[in-house]
Scaffold this motif. Structure first.
Motif, PDB file in Angstrom:
ATOM      1  N   VAL A  34       0.960  -1.060   0.091  1.00  0.00           N
ATOM      2  CA  VAL A  34      -0.109  -0.026  -0.075  1.00  0.00           C
ATOM      3  C   VAL A  34       0.905   1.283  -0.079  1.00  0.00           C
ATOM      4  O   VAL A  34       1.619   1.491   0.949  1.00  0.00           O
ATOM      5  CB  VAL A  34      -0.984  -0.075   1.231  1.00  0.00           C
ATOM      6  CG1 VAL A  34      -1.802   1.329   1.287  1.00  0.00           C
ATOM      7  CG2 VAL A  34      -1.903  -1.360   1.176  1.00  0.00           C
ATOM      8  N   PRO A  35       0.872   2.099  -0.937  1.00  0.00           N
ATOM      9  CA  PRO A  35       1.679   3.288  -1.089  1.00  0.00           C
ATOM     10  C   PRO A  35       1.309   4.530  -0.243  1.00  0.00           C
ATOM     11  O   PRO A  35      -0.029   4.524   0.162  1.00  0.00           O
ATOM     12  CB  PRO A  35       1.693   3.549  -2.640  1.00  0.00           C
ATOM     13  CG  PRO A  35       0.298   3.010  -3.045  1.00  0.00           C
ATOM     14  CD  PRO A  35      -0.036   1.860  -2.255  1.00  0.00           C
ATOM     15  N   ALA A  36       2.094   5.457  -0.223  1.00  0.00           N
ATOM     16  CA  ALA A  36       1.445   6.617   0.433  1.00  0.00           C
ATOM     17  C   ALA A  36       0.777   7.448  -0.457  1.00  0.00           C
ATOM     18  O   ALA A  36       0.867   7.439  -1.749  1.00  0.00           O
ATOM     19  CB  ALA A  36       2.949   7.315   0.952  1.00  0.00           C
ATOM     20  N   TRP A  37      -0.075   8.122  -0.121  1.00  0.00           N
ATOM     21  CA  TRP A  37      -0.969   9.100  -0.720  1.00  0.00           C
ATOM     22  C   TRP A  37      -1.260  10.233  -0.014  1.00  0.00           C
ATOM     23  O   TRP A  37      -1.452  10.427   1.154  1.00  0.00           O
ATOM     24  CB  TRP A  37      -2.310   8.192  -1.303  1.00  0.00           C
ATOM     25  CG  TRP A  37      -3.280   8.834  -2.138  1.00  0.00           C
ATOM     26  CD1 TRP A  37      -3.200   8.960  -3.377  1.00  0.00           C
ATOM     27  CD2 TRP A  37      -4.368   9.825  -1.592  1.00  0.00           C
ATOM     28  NE1 TRP A  37      -4.147   9.823  -3.916  1.00  0.00           N
ATOM     29  CE2 TRP A  37      -4.836  10.456  -2.886  1.00  0.00           C
ATOM     30  CE3 TRP A  37      -4.552  10.478  -0.518  1.00  0.00           C
ATOM     31  CZ2 TRP A  37      -5.715  11.528  -3.063  1.00  0.00           C
ATOM     32  CZ3 TRP A  37      -5.728  11.571  -0.565  1.00  0.00           C
ATOM     33  CH2 TRP A  37      -6.384  11.898  -1.618  1.00  0.00           C
ATOM     34  N   SER A  38      -1.533  11.435  -0.904  1.00  0.00           N
ATOM     35  CA  SER A  38      -1.943  12.724  -0.499  1.00  0.00           C
ATOM     36  C   SER A  38      -2.674  13.641  -1.458  1.00  0.00           C
ATOM     37  O   SER A  38      -2.283  13.081  -2.720  1.00  0.00           O
ATOM     38  CB  SER A  38      -0.910  13.339   0.142  1.00  0.00           C
ATOM     39  OG  SER A  38       0.059  14.008  -0.867  1.00  0.00           O
ATOM     40  N   PRO A  39      -3.730  14.491  -1.355  1.00  0.00           N
ATOM     41  CA  PRO A  39      -4.241  15.106  -2.498  1.00  0.00           C
ATOM     42  C   PRO A  39      -3.091  16.057  -3.270  1.00  0.00           C
ATOM     43  O   PRO A  39      -2.987  15.788  -4.433  1.00  0.00           O
ATOM     44  CB  PRO A  39      -5.203  16.238  -1.662  1.00  0.00           C
ATOM     45  CG  PRO A  39      -5.672  15.288  -0.614  1.00  0.00           C
ATOM     46  CD  PRO A  39      -4.159  14.749   0.040  1.00  0.00           C
ATOM     47  N   SER A  40      -1.977  16.448  -2.437  1.00  0.00           N
ATOM     48  CA  SER A  40      -1.164  17.255  -3.149  1.00  0.00           C
ATOM     49  C   SER A  40      -0.347  16.471  -4.026  1.00  0.00           C
ATOM     50  O   SER A  40       0.111  16.780  -5.124  1.00  0.00           O
ATOM     51  CB  SER A  40      -0.301  17.986  -2.045  1.00  0.00           C
ATOM     52  OG  SER A  40       0.329  17.070  -1.232  1.00  0.00           O
TER      53      SER A  40
END
Length: 314
Positions: A34-40
């Motif tokens: 599961v990778p990292a995620w952010s809106p930016s």
């Protein structure tokens, strides 16, 4: 493409509550981390890949991790998180709501809440839930509700109910198999024939459905249903929509475009589970394909999604 224009119908979100639930259960996405995620970070990727809007969804294994009660809670939390992301940037994001199948009553309730209250653009279903495929007769109340609402359904593959090939994560091989399996199950059980107002998008070019569709159509009257002819089965198979995520290759794209109905192929990236390098690899094939009909490339990149999601049109 030199400006953000694409609508990406296969882009993932990683709500912290969902990532924490997977970690607590020792789970991942079919052997894929599961990778990292952010809106930016999503917007930065989209700007680099000429994507105007990403329609976000939670990927496999979905929100039902074993307990009906926990799945209801997790689905609501995931969907509220996604709705807030869209609320902050409605120009850049859409949202497919997660549904806690195989708990059918809860699935119907959550679909209604997500579409009516949270403003979701549709729902995402896993290709199978604990080994039960989407044409399962017990799931009929959910399909009836989605049909009544003329909803768009994004079908994402899940680990099929069998061991993975040794050393081979499910997204590499099993996901394309499971997408095909659930699509055929939906058609053979008459779900698409009964519910003509629901629109179903199959991930990854439909697995190998476009390549094998005439096999399925030709053999169904002989093997399973003598009351249906090949053209009847083929007509139902052609009701599906397809995204191009990891599937815009020199061998797959001709089969997909030869099979899919006009307007039924949509752009997809599968980011961040497919890293940006993978997106660039398949975008190259999509952008250099030599045999588009006039306007077809623009329709795949944007126009066909605008027809499904009018609020995303300029």
């Amino acid at each position: 493409m030199d400006f953000p224009a694409r609508i990406d119908v296969h882009q993932h979100i990683v709500p912290p509550v969902w990532a924490d639930a997977l970690a607590a259960g020792g789970l991942d996405s079919g052997g894929w981390p599961v990778p990292a995620w952010s809106p930016s970070s999503a917007i930065a990727m989209m700007d680099r890949q000429s994507i105007a809007t990403g329609v976000l969804s939670v990927t496999a294994p979905g929100v039902h991790l074993g307990s009906d009660a926990a799945a209801r809670t997790l689905a609501r939390a995931v969907n509220e998180y996604g709705a807030e992301v869209v609320k902050d940037r409605p120009d850049r994001f859409g949202h497919f709501a997660s549904i806690p199948l195989p708990d059918v009553d809860a699935a119907v309730t959550e679909a209604a809440h997500a579409l009516d209250t949270l403003g979701a653009d549709g729902v995402v279903l896993m290709s199978n839930v604990h080994g039960r495929y989407l044409g399962d007769p017990d799931f009929e109340p959910l399909w009836a509700e989605l049909d009544r609402r003329r909803a768009t359904v994004f079908v994402h593959p899940n680990q099929p109910p069998m061991p993975r090939l040794p050393g081979t994560p499910a997204p590499l091989a099993d996901f394309v198999f499971d997408t095909t399996r659930t699509a055929l199950n939906l058609v053979l059980n008459g779900v698409l024939r009964r519910h003509r107002d629901v629109r179903v998008i199959l991930a990854h070019g439909g697995g190998f459905l476009p390549y094998a569709a005439y096999r399925f159509a030709g053999l169904t009257p002989l093997a399973t249903d003598p009351d249906r002819d090949a053209d009847d089965v083929l007509s139902d198979l052609k009701r599906f929509f397809f995204d191009t995520a990891l599937s815009a290759s020199p061998s797959a794209l001709p089969a997909l475009l030869a099979f899919a109905e006009p307007g039924h192929v949509l752009y997809g990236s599968d980011w961040p589970f497919a890293p940006q390098e993978a997106g660039s690899y398949y975008n190259h094939f999509l952008e250099t394909y030599p045999d588009y009909t006039p306007g077809q490339a623009q329709a795949i990149n944007r126009g066909n999604a605008e027809a499904l999601f009018p609020r995303l049109a300029r």
